[in-house]
Design an enzyme around this catalytic site. Sequence first.
Site, PDB file in Angstrom:
ATOM      1  N   TYR A 123       0.802  -1.221   0.000  1.00 58.65           N
ATOM      2  CA  TYR A 123       0.000   0.000   0.000  1.00 58.65           C
ATOM      3  C   TYR A 123       0.841   1.280   0.000  1.00 58.65           C
ATOM      4  CZ  TYR A 123      -3.799  -3.138   1.326  1.00 58.65           C
ATOM      5  OH  TYR A 123      -4.713  -4.153   1.350  1.00 58.65           O
ATOM      6  N   ILE A 124       2.132   1.173   0.248  1.00 60.37           N
ATOM      7  CA  ILE A 124       2.970   2.374   0.339  1.00 60.37           C
ATOM      8  C   ILE A 124       3.993   2.381  -0.786  1.00 60.37           C
ATOM      9  CG2 ILE A 124       2.654   2.718   2.810  1.00 60.37           C
ATOM     10  CD1 ILE A 124       5.228   1.261   3.329  1.00 60.37           C
TER      11      ILE A 124
END
Length: 883
Positions: A123-124
């Site tokens: 997600y990052i």
Amino acid sequence: MSEELDDLNDQNEDQGTITKVTGMYKDWFLDYASYVILERAVPAIEDGFKPVQRRIMHAMQELDDGRYNKVANIVGHTMQYHPHGDASIADAMVQIGQKDLLIDTQGNWGNILTGDSAAASRYIEARLSKFALDVVYNPKITEWQASYDGRRNEPINLPVMFPLLLAQGAEGIAVGLSTRILPHNFIELIEASIKHLQGKRFKLLPDFPTGGEADFTNYNDGNRGGKVRIRAKISQFDKHTLKISEIPFGTTTTSLIDSVIKANDKGKIKIKKIEDNTAAEVEILIHLHAGISPDKTIDALYAFTNCENSISPLCCVIEDNKPVFIGVSEILRRSTDNTVQLLKSELEIKLRELEEQWHFASLERIFIENRIYRDIEEEETWEGVISAIDKGLKPHIGHLKREVTVEDITRLTEIRIKRISKFDIDKAQQKIDALEDQIAQIKHHLNNLIDYAIAYFKRLMKDYGKGKERKTEIKLFEDIVATKVVIRNTKLYVNRKEGFIGTSLRKDEYVCDCADIDDIIVFTAEGKMMVTKVDTKTFIGKDIIHVAVFKKKDKRTIYNMIYQDGKGGTTYVKRFAVTSITRDREYDLANDKKGSKVHYFSANPNGEAEVVTVLLRQVGSVKKLKWDLDFADVIIKGRNSRGNIVSKYAIKRIELKEKGVSTLKPRKIWFDDTVQRLNVDGRGELVGEFRGEDRILIITQSGIIKTIVPEITTHFDDDMIVMEKWRPKKPISVVYYNGERELYYVKRFLVENEGKEETFLPEHPETQLEVVSTDWRPVAEIEFTKERGKDRKQNLEVNLEEFISIKGINAIGNQLTRDKVNQINLLDPLPYEAPEETPADDIDVVDEEEVATPKKPLNNASEKASQDDDEAENDEEGQTRLF
């Protein structure tokens, strides 16, 4: 039966057999320890990276195209070089990203303030920062090695041209050793590197990303045995609220709040509630109960919670495949020297490249300008072409710096016809001249390498130093005595007749509030004394006459005592202080004679000396049966002294006739500006001599005035501008700018509300305090602003005593001037004889370290008795000593 015994003996022999470990077990532990030290836990001194960090940075450089990459993708790419799982790589990458130096992050990367973890790697996103691209990479000067599976090459060390290890810090636990290098300030590291290159001394102190305050007195250059004390930044939000705005390094808001709650549950501190409003900045509000001292609570937070911690640095790095222990100054020197060598290698490579460009540009010009390309038209073989070109070049290559090779001639044959047809001799010469200028510049840098390196560091400061100022405030901390700041929420009781003290004796007599870390001093009717720890129930001895919390090194509490020395013996009087003792040891203050008893006893917190009436029993021919005894006539001695004779006859009773006043000198108090604390040890500037009723006057730049009791635990605001002994009749003179009326005003007032915090300036955002004076007759100088087209008005001196009379603290005051003012300065005050401060009547002032001459003898034997030597106060070995 004998067979069973033989079997048992055989078993015992088997159990006692020592088996030597051989084979693969013999070397495995050493191999494992070496691997953990070299390949996992300890960073290399050359680039400041652990292997996993170096491989992450290498993988990110391979993937770098200026756009963000999913961290999961970077982790997968790193696994081609790092023979471990994805979780460990992702954790290491998050730690690098949170240091906000090498990686430009996007998404939820966690929070070092709250301890919140980062989102999942899918997600990052991340990419290399401009700083990393600038100082970490240069493939041309990087040494390479095969990866663990032999499929790819990875850097042995990255050519980092910056003291990155000190900027980021490092921690690691290996087998048999560990490392803990604290982070340092970006700007200070560059400044230190420049000083090292200039041959100057420098000093490095850590700077933590969480801010806070730190005492680096024992930092020891980061070597083993050093220690750093770090504190949260705590301020008074309002009268009943404390605010924590920065936290110590290594803690989080969650762990800090938990420690505060735990201390409150244990009774070390007393708080109403605690709020965590932390977002981008730390904000923890601690609400206090009414009547709880904020200053004392701040010290208690430092003493009993994670608001103060200590860190022990240990600088261990890998050098030449070996762990070495060196200080941070040496790390910076080696890093800076390494940067100089890397810059030199860069320049040498660039010089070779430019010289090659110049060489071929010159050959190209000769080849085209002299039309040597026509000489190959008749050649039918490649060897003939090469030979023809070589022959055509020879008359024109005398100025070249190296020989012409076959490769050079081959490149000439690859020039296209279109380029030859458009060849411009002037442009070609301009290119050659530009290359010669660049070569000359590179050679100049190589000849002045140190100056070039200094300019390089200054460029880094200019390009990347913005916003990287020091976050941690450097301070000197004063040691906090836990017993002075602990909240006393336990009740102490005493059963005087049976001789018990404790916190569980709730049906007996209440003594005072105490804490579970306090010591208690107890005196009995037999003249015995003992100091012991607070407990639920402790037996001291029957007939207790005095119980109190014991203060170590307390020279101002004086005990007045009249006792009978043995059954039917002489009665003595003595005065003494108790400063150091051995805990749980019984001391005999009445010379250890059987039948001794105390006739009179008092404990005086400020050395008071009362007057008592002595009444004798009617025995024989004694005529004087009643007289007064003044304790001020008795010299203060050690607790083991016998004292002065009161009477050889039996005493009926002793009655208090008159309460006493202090016989000690006023206490001198100093202010140590370094630690911003009051003290009685002579450190800093003398504030004054204080008696029990005296106070300190505090005035701040924000217009707050108050008087306080001179307690050692008091905290002072950063904007404090006046601190002195308060004299109630001495006026305060103020010149201020009234923001509402846009004019300057003068006011003089007295502080009438003792102990109350008041504001003496009007409430307006533009109102500002200009000058404040506590002189009796102050004089101010007004410097006027020069107006356009007019001469500057002469400076004006104003006697503030004559200008305005003393009014109330809330008065606006008198207007000073309507002209535009540039500056207002205080001048030397006018002479004035202040009224003398005299002690109260009948006070005989005696220093606690010195003795006073008695006013009159108590009786004929008192002179001899006063010459008794104090007995030595030796401590028993093996017992705890209180200092």
